[in-house]
Motif scaffolding. Structure first.
Motif, PDB file in Angstrom:
ATOM      1  N   PHE A 171       0.842  -1.355  -0.099  1.00 13.80           N
ATOM      2  CA  PHE A 171       0.068   0.063  -0.043  1.00 13.80           C
ATOM      3  C   PHE A 171       0.865   1.190   0.059  1.00 13.80           C
ATOM      4  O   PHE A 171       0.439   2.090  -0.319  1.00 13.80           O
ATOM      5  N   GLY A 172       2.087   1.107   0.086  1.00 13.36           N
ATOM      6  CA  GLY A 172       2.892   2.284   0.246  1.00 13.36           C
ATOM      7  C   GLY A 172       3.964   2.166   1.496  1.00 13.36           C
ATOM      8  O   GLY A 172       4.143   1.099   2.071  1.00 13.36           O
ATOM      9  N   LYS A 173       4.650   3.144   1.796  1.00 15.48           N
ATOM     10  CA  LYS A 173       5.651   3.085   2.776  1.00 15.48           C
ATOM     11  C   LYS A 173       5.355   4.003   4.098  1.00 15.48           C
ATOM     12  O   LYS A 173       4.771   5.066   3.903  1.00 15.48           O
ATOM     13  N   MET A 174       5.974   3.299   5.078  1.00 13.46           N
ATOM     14  CA  MET A 174       5.840   4.089   6.655  1.00 13.46           C
ATOM     15  C   MET A 174       6.996   3.893   7.311  1.00 13.46           C
ATOM     16  O   MET A 174       7.464   2.810   7.476  1.00 13.46           O
ATOM     17  N   ARG A 175       7.501   4.886   8.154  1.00 15.62           N
ATOM     18  CA  ARG A 175       8.534   4.712   8.944  1.00 15.62           C
ATOM     19  C   ARG A 175       7.829   4.709  10.385  1.00 15.62           C
ATOM     20  O   ARG A 175       6.899   5.524  10.870  1.00 15.62           O
ATOM     21  N   VAL A 176       8.239   3.867  11.104  1.00 18.64           N
ATOM     22  CA  VAL A 176       7.573   3.703  12.480  1.00 18.64           C
ATOM     23  C   VAL A 176       8.995   3.676  13.564  1.00 18.64           C
ATOM     24  O   VAL A 176       9.637   2.846  13.619  1.00 18.64           O
ATOM     25  N   GLU A 177       8.827   4.710  14.401  1.00 16.74           N
ATOM     26  CA  GLU A 177       9.633   5.095  15.413  1.00 16.74           C
ATOM     27  C   GLU A 177       9.281   4.345  16.726  1.00 16.74           C
ATOM     28  O   GLU A 177       8.116   3.952  16.821  1.00 16.74           O
ATOM     29  N   PRO A 178      10.447   4.151  17.668  1.00 18.24           N
ATOM     30  CA  PRO A 178      10.056   4.064  19.024  1.00 18.24           C
ATOM     31  C   PRO A 178       8.943   4.844  19.600  1.00 18.24           C
ATOM     32  O   PRO A 178       9.002   6.221  19.202  1.00 18.24           O
ATOM     33  N   ASP A 228      -6.251  10.160  14.358  1.00 21.41           N
ATOM     34  CA  ASP A 228      -4.762   9.971  14.525  1.00 21.41           C
ATOM     35  C   ASP A 228      -4.213   8.610  14.048  1.00 21.41           C
ATOM     36  O   ASP A 228      -2.914   8.709  14.155  1.00 21.41           O
ATOM     37  N   PHE A 229      -4.868   7.897  13.386  1.00 23.55           N
ATOM     38  CA  PHE A 229      -4.261   6.837  12.805  1.00 23.55           C
ATOM     39  C   PHE A 229      -3.894   7.308  11.302  1.00 23.55           C
ATOM     40  O   PHE A 229      -4.560   7.854  10.557  1.00 23.55           O
ATOM     41  N   MET A 230      -2.724   6.543  10.638  1.00 20.12           N
ATOM     42  CA  MET A 230      -2.112   6.843   9.486  1.00 20.12           C
ATOM     43  C   MET A 230      -2.053   5.680   8.717  1.00 20.12           C
ATOM     44  O   MET A 230      -1.658   4.636   9.210  1.00 20.12           O
ATOM     45  N   THR A 231      -2.287   5.855   7.349  1.00 19.83           N
ATOM     46  CA  THR A 231      -2.093   4.806   6.464  1.00 19.83           C
ATOM     47  C   THR A 231      -1.026   5.241   5.291  1.00 19.83           C
ATOM     48  O   THR A 231      -1.004   6.440   4.993  1.00 19.83           O
ATOM     49  N   PRO A 232      -0.433   4.343   4.729  1.00 25.99           N
ATOM     50  CA  PRO A 232       0.521   4.851   3.546  1.00 25.99           C
ATOM     51  C   PRO A 232      -0.279   5.401   2.354  1.00 25.99           C
ATOM     52  O   PRO A 232      -1.443   5.138   2.059  1.00 25.99           O
ATOM     53  N   VAL A 233       0.516   6.231   1.839  1.00 22.28           N
ATOM     54  CA  VAL A 233       0.199   6.656   0.330  1.00 22.28           C
ATOM     55  C   VAL A 233       0.587   5.730  -0.682  1.00 22.28           C
ATOM     56  O   VAL A 233       1.603   5.265  -0.504  1.00 22.28           O
ATOM     57  N   ALA A 234      -0.215   5.627  -1.709  1.00 23.18           N
ATOM     58  CA  ALA A 234       0.435   4.541  -2.774  1.00 23.18           C
ATOM     59  C   ALA A 234       1.714   4.948  -3.363  1.00 23.18           C
ATOM     60  O   ALA A 234       1.829   5.988  -3.681  1.00 23.18           O
ATOM     61  N   TRP A 235       2.380   3.729  -3.254  1.00 25.43           N
ATOM     62  CA  TRP A 235       3.722   4.146  -4.123  1.00 25.43           C
ATOM     63  C   TRP A 235       4.057   2.734  -4.585  1.00 25.43           C
ATOM     64  O   TRP A 235       3.925   1.692  -4.011  1.00 25.43           O
ATOM     65  N   PHE A 236       4.815   2.702  -5.818  1.00 27.68           N
ATOM     66  CA  PHE A 236       5.244   1.623  -6.456  1.00 27.68           C
ATOM     67  C   PHE A 236       6.674   1.469  -7.144  1.00 27.68           C
ATOM     68  O   PHE A 236       7.054   2.613  -7.339  1.00 27.68           O
ATOM     69  N   GLU A 237       7.363   0.378  -7.149  1.00 24.30           N
ATOM     70  CA  GLU A 237       8.284   0.284  -7.985  1.00 24.30           C
ATOM     71  C   GLU A 237       8.231  -0.899  -8.939  1.00 24.30           C
ATOM     72  O   GLU A 237       7.543  -1.830  -8.851  1.00 24.30           O
ATOM     73  N   GLU A 238       8.657  -0.556 -10.259  1.00 23.72           N
ATOM     74  CA  GLU A 238       8.647  -1.296 -11.380  1.00 23.72           C
ATOM     75  C   GLU A 238      10.088  -1.866 -11.477  1.00 23.72           C
ATOM     76  O   GLU A 238      10.943  -1.452 -12.253  1.00 23.72           O
ATOM     77  N   ARG A 239      10.320  -3.091 -10.764  1.00 27.51           N
ATOM     78  CA  ARG A 239      11.627  -3.553 -10.739  1.00 27.51           C
ATOM     79  C   ARG A 239      11.807  -4.820 -11.056  1.00 27.51           C
ATOM     80  O   ARG A 239      11.061  -5.798 -10.253  1.00 27.51           O
ATOM     81  N   GLU A 240      12.660  -5.331 -11.916  1.00 29.83           N
ATOM     82  CA  GLU A 240      12.825  -6.874 -12.322  1.00 29.83           C
ATOM     83  C   GLU A 240      14.029  -7.244 -11.582  1.00 29.83           C
ATOM     84  O   GLU A 240      15.208  -6.528 -11.479  1.00 29.83           O
ATOM     85  N   ALA A 241      13.896  -8.341 -10.606  1.00 31.58           N
ATOM     86  CA  ALA A 241      15.018  -8.672  -9.870  1.00 31.58           C
ATOM     87  C   ALA A 241      14.533  -9.953  -9.255  1.00 31.58           C
ATOM     88  O   ALA A 241      13.439 -10.171  -8.977  1.00 31.58           O
ATOM     89  N   PRO A 242      15.711 -10.916  -8.792  1.00 32.48           N
ATOM     90  CA  PRO A 242      15.060 -12.287  -8.193  1.00 32.48           C
ATOM     91  C   PRO A 242      14.442 -11.735  -6.552  1.00 32.48           C
ATOM     92  O   PRO A 242      15.454 -10.890  -5.917  1.00 32.48           O
TER      93      PRO A 242
END
Length: 447
Positions: A171-178, A228-242
């Protein structure tokens, strides 16, 4: 990693997001058109039965470059030696238990990523029949490289204690701190990047999904606010890799190979999403007259059971707050509980046991095992001048409370070698204060 999140407009509501590189990627007017915009594939991720009542129905539509079915067969994976659902490894132990801070691999140690660093401490039940919980700690020093994990058994509630987690999800990326938490719900693929030695706690539930507790007489406001709850913003990578997809299934790990990144979701909409929450945003309620309220007033999230008012598991915190009760022993009272209580400490010093309970450690008070403040805390609180005072500043303790009777794993009781064999001694200094003569002077006369 850029942290792209947005606040939810309401916990459990319907949300939508699309990567800004692909405007209008979300189909208009239907979920599964004959041809999706940009040549994408439509895929539904369901968190409940299709026929669950509308208020409980959880699902999201993902519009992705390739469907998630495009991978090789799963095979058993030896990724996490100490991850288990075997609750019969060792005989049961009803004693009070406390762990010193769990050892974290250092930068000089061999690389251990989040999956490899999963260690099960205790649990109960069976994921095959969707009933029970597991409590894990993660102890790692390296990022997941071209690897993603999804949990077919249940939801992960992750509580970082040491080191921030940079989490990439479908769904996207999020940074979660202590002092923040996140929930990765059943079936959602994710990968975790760390910046050094990292430690934290995980509450896994098999039965249901986490939700906000009902407020009852508290009213419309208080505890954790939906906004106060947060959800990711859509983000994608089009990457060919094992790439390796790790599946947690019936308590075991399996691996499947594929030739592309699983994080190729261009847009999504629905109400089944990963989310995070900052514990500093919790609105504490408490007594302003006398007596010590039950810890249920500190519940952030709950996973309800089929028995009304009884949780599969609650996530409870003990944040900084004012204490003002009169004529009251203010710390937690001594008690025996029909619930199991697993506690952890993110930072600071917990007021009921300031010396032995350390950040990065844990305690378990099993069903009906008595516990409460240590002797020093009892003496201090019994004789303190009662005035309005701040407590728990700089501290964040939490509890995973469950209606299940939890079994400790072999790793938790023996292998980790962090169990404090002297824990019971914290109560041995409690002395007898009973004075029959003093009490007798105040008893009513009997004719």
């Amino acid at each position: 990693m850029k942290d792209e999140l947005k606040y939810l407009t309401g916990f459990g509501s319907e949300f939508s997001s699309e990567d800004e590189r692909c405007p209008n990627a979300l189909p208009v007017g239907q979920n599964n058109p004959q041809k999706c915009p940009y040549g994408l594939y439509a895929e539904q991720l369901s968190g409940t039965a299709f026929t669950a009542p509308r208020l409980e129905n959880k699902r999201s539509w993902l519009y992705r470059i390739r469907p998630s079915a495009l991978h090789e067969p799963f095979v058993p994976a030896n990724e996490a030696t100490y991850l288990t659902h075997n609750w019969d490894e060792i005989p049961p132990n009803p004693n009070q238990m406390r762990w010193k801070p769990f050892d974290v691999p250092t930068r000089q140690d061999p690389a251990v990523d989040f999956v490899q660093g999963l260690h099960t401490v205790c649990g109960a039940g069976d994921a095959r029949v969707r009933s029970g919980i597991a409590i894990h700690v993660y102890l790692c020093n390296a990022s997941m490289r071209d690897k993603a994990l999804y949990n077919a058994d249940g939801d992960f509630l992750i509580v970082p204690q040491l080191g921030a987690l940079q989490i990439t999800t479908e769904f996207g990326k999020m940074r979660v701190e202590p002092n923040e938490i996140c929930v990765i719900q059943q079936g959602m693929r994710f990968s975790i990047t760390v910046l050094g030695p990292s430690r934290g706690y995980i509450l896994e539930v098999f039965d249901n999904h986490f939700q906000l507790p009902n407020l009852g007489p508290i009213g419309a406001n208080g505890l954790a606010n939906p906004r106060d709850f947060m959800t990711p913003v859509a983000w994608f990578e089009e990457r060919e890799a094992p790439f390796t997809i790790i599946c947690k299934y019936q308590g075991k790990l399996f691996a499947a190979a594929q030739g592309h990144s699983p994080f190729d979701v261009v847009a999504w909409h629905g109400n089944y999403v990963p989310y995070k929450y900052d514990l500093d945003r919790f609105m504490v309620v408490n007594s302003v007259s006398f007596d010590h309220c039950d810890p249920s007033i500190f519940t952030v999230l709950t996973c309800p059971s089929n028995k009304p008012g009884t949780a599969v598991a609650d996530f409870v915190i003990f944040p900084p707050r004012w204490s003002v009760q009169e004529h009251t022993f203010r710390p937690p009272y001594y008690h025996r509980n029909c619930m199991s209580e697993f506690m952890g400490l993110i930072k600071g010093r917990y007021e009921a046991k300031e010396e032995g309970f350390q950040a990065g450690g844990a305690s378990l008070h099993s069903m009906m095992t008595p516990h409460g403040p240590d002797a020093a805390c009892f003496e201090g609180a019994s004789n303190a001048e009662l005035r309005a005072e701040r407590i728990a500043d700089g501290t964040q303790a939490f509890m995973f409370e469950s209606s299940f009777s939890l079994a400790v794993t072999k790793w938790g009781e023996h292998t980790c070698q962090r169990l404090d064999a002297e824990y019971y001694r914290c109560w041995q200094g409690l002395k007898k204060n009973f004075d029959l003569q003093a009490i007798g002077e105040n008893l009513p006369s009997v004719n």
